[in-house]
Motif scaffolding. Structure first.
Motif, PDB file in Angstrom:
ATOM      1  N   PHE A   1      36.555  36.997  37.202  1.00 56.94           N
ATOM      2  CA  PHE A   1      36.431  38.412  36.857  1.00 56.94           C
ATOM      3  C   PHE A   1      34.980  38.878  36.741  1.00 56.94           C
ATOM      4  O   PHE A   1      34.626  39.953  37.220  1.00 56.94           O
ATOM      5  CB  PHE A   1      37.184  38.714  35.565  1.00 56.94           C
TER       6      PHE A   1
ATOM      7  N   GLU B   1      48.364  40.316  38.094  1.00 48.35           N
ATOM      8  CA  GLU B   1      48.236  41.769  38.165  1.00 48.35           C
ATOM      9  C   GLU B   1      49.586  42.464  38.270  1.00 48.35           C
ATOM     10  O   GLU B   1      50.574  41.880  38.725  1.00 48.35           O
ATOM     11  CB  GLU B   1      47.394  42.172  39.376  1.00 48.35           C
TER      12      GLU B   1
ATOM     13  N   PHE C   1      43.595  39.651  35.062  1.00 47.75           N
ATOM     14  CA  PHE C   1      43.102  41.027  35.010  1.00 47.75           C
ATOM     15  C   PHE C   1      43.996  41.961  34.195  1.00 47.75           C
ATOM     16  O   PHE C   1      43.539  42.605  33.250  1.00 47.75           O
ATOM     17  CB  PHE C   1      42.924  41.595  36.416  1.00 47.75           C
TER      18      PHE C   1
ATOM     19  N   ASP D   1      42.510  34.855  42.435  1.00 51.55           N
ATOM     20  CA  ASP D   1      41.619  35.439  41.431  1.00 51.55           C
ATOM     21  C   ASP D   1      42.400  35.874  40.192  1.00 51.55           C
ATOM     22  O   ASP D   1      43.366  36.623  40.290  1.00 51.55           O
ATOM     23  CB  ASP D   1      40.877  36.647  42.016  1.00 51.55           C
ATOM     24  N   GLY D   2      41.989  35.395  39.028  1.00 48.92           N
ATOM     25  CA  GLY D   2      42.643  35.784  37.788  1.00 48.92           C
ATOM     26  C   GLY D   2      43.868  34.963  37.450  1.00 48.92           C
ATOM     27  O   GLY D   2      44.414  35.095  36.345  1.00 48.92           O
TER      28      GLY D   2
ATOM     29  N   LYS E   1      42.868  47.790  32.888  1.00 49.10           N
ATOM     30  CA  LYS E   1      43.740  46.627  32.803  1.00 49.10           C
ATOM     31  C   LYS E   1      45.201  47.014  32.582  1.00 49.10           C
ATOM     32  O   LYS E   1      46.110  46.216  32.795  1.00 49.10           O
ATOM     33  CB  LYS E   1      43.277  45.694  31.680  1.00 49.10           C
TER      34      LYS E   1
END
Length: 217
Positions: free
Chosen positions: A20, A162, A183, A13-14, A46
């Motif tokens: 998102f 992240e 993210f 994810d991301g 963020k």
């Protein structure tokens, strides 16, 4: 050009998947809109680490496992609506052609990830997919993957979006590349990692370069 073969461990994810909006919808659904995920608050989040985000949203630690489990189930139901970032299929194909061995390690559900990869013709490029990594225990999951696949840490690179990906990679003692299209805020990532890329072309070039990719240097 011949490239040194590396082991690339991707976040999902991301990093690969542009999920998102689906994540925010899921968060609102499983929490009955309890947490402030307004645009202004998201901008602030963020720039934070995962423990800071949990504190900012006033999420009780004991609720985390329940929320994560519930969230995974909901995200799995919506995986068909998640798309890869533009150009990602070609990027993954290029890295595979360059001889790199690739895995996915994610907090998301492995079955859902595999469905996504199959749909977007990327499954054939990955040696294995590891899901359900804990939000705060990714380093442990990285070490488990490396041990199970009989990999050498010095040849591994984690690729994620992240701040917790950087922290987990450092803790697991492997190199890490951060992408700034996911993210976490790009400047926040650059404050803790020298290897931050802003495009998929940059990502390919950095991986294929003879330069040592090590966040500890």
């Amino acid at each position: 050009m011949k490239h040194q073969k590396k082991v690339l461990i991707f976040d999902f994810d991301g990093t690969i998947a542009d999920s998102f909006k689906i994540f925010l919808q899921t968060l609102n659904l499983i929490t009955d809109n309890k947490y402030d995920v307004s645009k202004s608050n998201i901008t602030a989040l963020k720039k934070m680490t995962m423990p800071q985000i949990i504190k900012k949203l006033n999420i009780k630690r004991w609720k985390l496992p329940f929320l994560v489990l519930k969230g995974r189930k909901q995200l799995s139901k919506k995986i068909e609506f998640v798309k890869p970032f533009s150009g990602m299929e070609q990027t993954i194909s290029t890295l595979h052609k360059n001889g790199h061995i690739m895995y996915i390690l994610s907090s998301n559900d492995a079955t859902a990830i595999n469905k996504f990869l199959q749909k977007h013709q990327m499954a054939k490029y990955f040696s294995n997919v590891y899901g359900n990594a804990g939000l705060l225990s990714k380093a442990k999951a990285i070490n488990k993957l490396i041990k199970k696949e009989h990999l050498t840490k010095s040849n591994c690179i984690y690729i994620g979006d992240e701040m917790r990906d950087v922290e987990a990679s450092n803790k697991a003692d492997i190199a890490v590349i951060s992408v700034d299209w996911g993210f976490s805020d790009g400047d926040a990532l650059r404050s803790i990692n020298k290897n931050v890329v802003s495009s998929q072309k940059e990502l390919i070039n950095l991986i294929n370069s003879k330069k040592s990719v090590n966040s500890q240097d």
